[in-house]
Design a protein around this motif. Structure first.
Motif, PDB file in Angstrom:
ATOM      1  N   PRO A   1       0.938  -1.110  -0.044  1.00  0.00           N
ATOM      2  CA  PRO A   1       0.164  -0.061   0.055  1.00  0.00           C
ATOM      3  C   PRO A   1       0.669   1.166  -0.060  1.00  0.00           C
ATOM      4  CG  PRO A   1      -0.727  -1.552   1.777  1.00  0.00           C
ATOM      5  CD  PRO A   1       0.424  -2.153   1.171  1.00  0.00           C
ATOM      6  N   ARG A   2       2.068   1.420   0.545  1.00  0.00           N
ATOM      7  CA  ARG A   2       2.801   2.517   0.679  1.00  0.00           C
ATOM      8  C   ARG A   2       3.533   2.638  -0.814  1.00  0.00           C
ATOM      9  NH1 ARG A   2       4.530   4.348   6.145  1.00  0.00           N
ATOM     10  NH2 ARG A   2       3.123   3.135   7.452  1.00  0.00           N
ATOM     11  N   LEU A   3       3.800   1.661  -1.380  1.00  0.00           N
ATOM     12  CA  LEU A   3       4.221   1.875  -2.683  1.00  0.00           C
ATOM     13  C   LEU A   3       3.427   2.449  -3.763  1.00  0.00           C
ATOM     14  CD1 LEU A   3       6.515  -1.477  -3.439  1.00  0.00           C
ATOM     15  CD2 LEU A   3       7.101   0.915  -2.570  1.00  0.00           C
ATOM     16  N   LEU A   4       2.030   1.746  -3.665  1.00  0.00           N
ATOM     17  CA  LEU A   4       0.999   2.162  -4.327  1.00  0.00           C
ATOM     18  C   LEU A   4       0.901   3.809  -3.957  1.00  0.00           C
ATOM     19  CD1 LEU A   4      -1.049   1.835  -6.332  1.00  0.00           C
ATOM     20  CD2 LEU A   4      -2.770   0.869  -4.837  1.00  0.00           C
ATOM     21  N   ALA A   5       0.622   4.205  -2.762  1.00  0.00           N
ATOM     22  CA  ALA A   5       0.486   5.515  -2.203  1.00  0.00           C
ATOM     23  C   ALA A   5       1.557   6.291  -2.771  1.00  0.00           C
ATOM     24  CB  ALA A   5       0.447   5.474  -0.864  1.00  0.00           C
TER      25      ALA A   5
END
Length: 172
Positions: free
Chosen positions: A2-6
């Motif tokens: 999720p952090r990479l996508l964010a």
């Protein structure tokens, strides 16, 4: 994940805000994307030197290209516009996150730079953020060569600062 996508989404939001908004109030969206990155995805302690280094390096490279006549922003200027400078900060936020996959082997970063760098400037030109006085093909070819070197170099900055940060964490 999720952090990479964010991180990728924040970068894209900031990119569009900068290119479409110019030096207007839309830059607040880019600033907000940077703030969210530093508060949620990373931290100033972990990324500060990288962001500052990429910002200064990128501003120098693009200002040099401006003086060579590669870019035209519609008015005489000595330095690149603020919106373009902010794009370098936004790019820096991706090096340890959504673009980390391109760091090794080095040729991945070089290939990404040779394709992605010119495409970003081309998209900016199509959206009206910058003009390419040398012509599209000449400019994109020149930018491909430059960005094939720039991306591995930026990943080198990221690796160096990441190692320094991790080493500082280990110190008593």
């Amino acid at each position: 994940m999720p952090r990479l996508l964010a991180n990728a989404i924040l970068f894209q939001l900031g990119w569009f805000a900068c290119v479409l908004g110019g030096d207007g109030p839309w830059l607040l969206v880019a600033g907000l994307a940077l703030a969210v990155h530093l508060l949620w995805v990373s931290s100033w302690a972990a990324q500060g030197k990288l962001l500052l280094s990429v910002f200064l390096f990128g501003c120098a490279v693009d200002s040099f290209l401006l003086h060579l006549g590669v870019f035209d922003f519609g008015e005489p200027r000595t330095l690149i516009p603020l919106w373009l400078a902010l794009l370098w900060l936004l790019l820096a936020t991706t090096l340890d996150h959504s673009l980390a996959w391109s760091a090794r082997p080095w040729w991945r970063a070089s290939l990404l730079g040779a394709i992605g760098g010119p495409l970003a400037y081309y998209a900016g030109a199509q959206l009206g953020g910058v003009q390419l006085p040398l012509g599209t093909a000449t400019t994109l070819g020149l930018l491909a060569l430059i960005w094939a070197v720039v991306m591995p170099l930026l990943h080198g900055f990221a690796r160096l600062y990441r190692q320094q940060y991790q080493q500082n964490l280990r110190l008593p």
